[in-house]
Design a protein around this motif. Sequence first.
Motif, PDB file in Angstrom:
ATOM      1  N   UNK A  50       0.837  -1.211   0.000  1.00 63.61           N
ATOM      2  CA  UNK A  50       0.000   0.000   0.000  1.00 63.61           C
ATOM      3  C   UNK A  50       0.868   1.257   0.000  1.00 63.61           C
ATOM      4  N   UNK A  51       1.794   1.304  -0.954  1.00 62.24           N
ATOM      5  CA  UNK A  51       2.767   2.398  -1.013  1.00 62.24           C
ATOM      6  C   UNK A  51       2.118   3.655  -1.608  1.00 62.24           C
ATOM      7  N   UNK A  52       2.148   4.745  -0.880  1.00 58.49           N
ATOM      8  CA  UNK A  52       1.486   5.977  -1.307  1.00 58.49           C
ATOM      9  C   UNK A  52       2.272   6.669  -2.422  1.00 58.49           C
ATOM     10  N   UNK A  53       1.540   7.121  -3.447  1.00 58.36           N
ATOM     11  CA  UNK A  53       2.169   7.872  -4.534  1.00 58.36           C
ATOM     12  C   UNK A  53       2.088   9.377  -4.295  1.00 58.36           C
ATOM     13  N   UNK A  54       1.669   9.766  -3.106  1.00 59.43           N
ATOM     14  CA  UNK A  54       1.684  11.182  -2.742  1.00 59.43           C
ATOM     15  C   UNK A  54       0.378  11.900  -3.028  1.00 59.43           C
ATOM     16  N   UNK A  55       0.253  13.132  -2.552  1.00 54.28           N
ATOM     17  CA  UNK A  55      -1.007  13.867  -2.673  1.00 54.28           C
ATOM     18  C   UNK A  55      -1.374  14.256  -4.101  1.00 54.28           C
ATOM     19  N   UNK A  56      -0.388  14.418  -4.984  1.00 54.70           N
ATOM     20  CA  UNK A  56      -0.693  14.830  -6.358  1.00 54.70           C
ATOM     21  C   UNK A  56      -1.340  13.685  -7.124  1.00 54.70           C
ATOM     22  N   UNK A  57      -0.725  12.496  -7.071  1.00 54.11           N
ATOM     23  CA  UNK A  57      -1.277  11.336  -7.775  1.00 54.11           C
ATOM     24  C   UNK A  57      -2.414  10.694  -6.989  1.00 54.11           C
ATOM     25  N   UNK A  58      -2.338  10.781  -5.664  1.00 52.56           N
ATOM     26  CA  UNK A  58      -3.439  10.330  -4.826  1.00 52.56           C
ATOM     27  C   UNK A  58      -3.769   8.859  -4.935  1.00 52.56           C
ATOM     28  N   UNK A  59      -2.768   8.013  -5.022  1.00 48.83           N
ATOM     29  CA  UNK A  59      -3.033   6.580  -5.122  1.00 48.83           C
ATOM     30  C   UNK A  59      -2.149   5.782  -4.195  1.00 48.83           C
ATOM     31  N   UNK A  89      -2.495  -0.471 -13.021  1.00 43.53           N
ATOM     32  CA  UNK A  89      -1.109  -0.889 -12.827  1.00 43.53           C
ATOM     33  C   UNK A  89      -0.147  -0.098 -13.688  1.00 43.53           C
ATOM     34  N   UNK A  90      -0.510   0.174 -14.935  1.00 44.60           N
ATOM     35  CA  UNK A  90       0.349   0.944 -15.832  1.00 44.60           C
ATOM     36  C   UNK A  90       0.512   2.385 -15.336  1.00 44.60           C
ATOM     37  N   UNK A  91      -0.552   2.932 -14.752  1.00 43.13           N
ATOM     38  CA  UNK A  91      -0.478   4.268 -14.170  1.00 43.13           C
ATOM     39  C   UNK A  91       0.577   4.299 -13.072  1.00 43.13           C
ATOM     40  N   UNK A  92       0.552   3.294 -12.206  1.00 40.25           N
ATOM     41  CA  UNK A  92       1.520   3.228 -11.106  1.00 40.25           C
ATOM     42  C   UNK A  92       2.930   2.932 -11.615  1.00 40.25           C
ATOM     43  N   UNK A  93       3.029   2.130 -12.674  1.00 43.63           N
ATOM     44  CA  UNK A  93       4.338   1.833 -13.236  1.00 43.63           C
ATOM     45  C   UNK A  93       4.976   3.098 -13.813  1.00 43.63           C
TER      46      UNK A  93
END
Length: 298
Positions: A50-59, A89-93
């Motif tokens: 559950x690694x946060x991508x930060x407030x901008x990406x919000x995921x 998944x591609x968004x996170x990649x």
Amino acid sequence: MSGLRLFRTNMTKGGVAEVAPRLAEVEADVQGLVEAQMETLLGVRFLASEYSTGPVHGGRIDSLGLDENGSPVVVEYKRGVDAGVINQGLFYLSWLVDHRAEFEYLVRDRLGATAASQVLWSGPRLICIAGDFTRYDVHAVREHRRSIDLVRYRLFGSDLLGLETVASVSGGTLASRRALQQVVTRVAAGVQGVSMVELASAVDEALLGLGDGVNRVERKTYRAYQRLRNFACVCPPQRSKLLVYLKVDPKGVDLVPGFTRDVSGLGHHGTGDLEVQLRTPRDVERAQDLFRASYAAA
């Protein structure tokens, strides 16, 4: 698991009982099972959940890991069929590739400075684990230039987990082919002679031909062939032989001096405990059963 039926045998009574497959109650159950044994199940060292991508990406990335060759891995889970798992998944990649320093800091914190310095950014991977996928999902991943694995899961009884690779695409295929050609060219220009060129090509063809979804990953000191996990690692040709390391238990092999060797506990490039020494195309033929055994175990 599609088409697979599992039976529990009762040898004393001579009967069998089918173990019905089922999906997990919730997505988190699948995630927990995989994360607890990620290296065994996927050949990936677990880094974060559950690694946060930060407030901008919000995921939140379901799981982050590092595979046997040092490639960053994003793992996404879905309980059943979900058309959005690949795009998510591609968004996170893409986010991961844009935040390399942050990922390398995570690797350094979890696995140490050496692992962080060897992260292989040429082939980041996405592994999607779900109850099932549609034919449109399978087609979609083949249109992408990323390395993507679609893995179907099923639970059997109270303590059995099944994983089946539905589709596997390597984003580094063209680069790998160029790298292979460079190796062949170097060999042809050196003292090894034409026979070593033929040998390198024969081994490459044999390993890629074992089945669908074989990916080739180039590192400085070896070339890995993988399904979900590595099943073979080939080192650059030496003067008179080619070394291949396989995921085969040496204790189950009749070792032949000059052909096969137990290297468990010994340092070497790549992964695998069985070393196979190839000197002629005939050796490649002799090694086919070992290649198949390692492929089946990956």
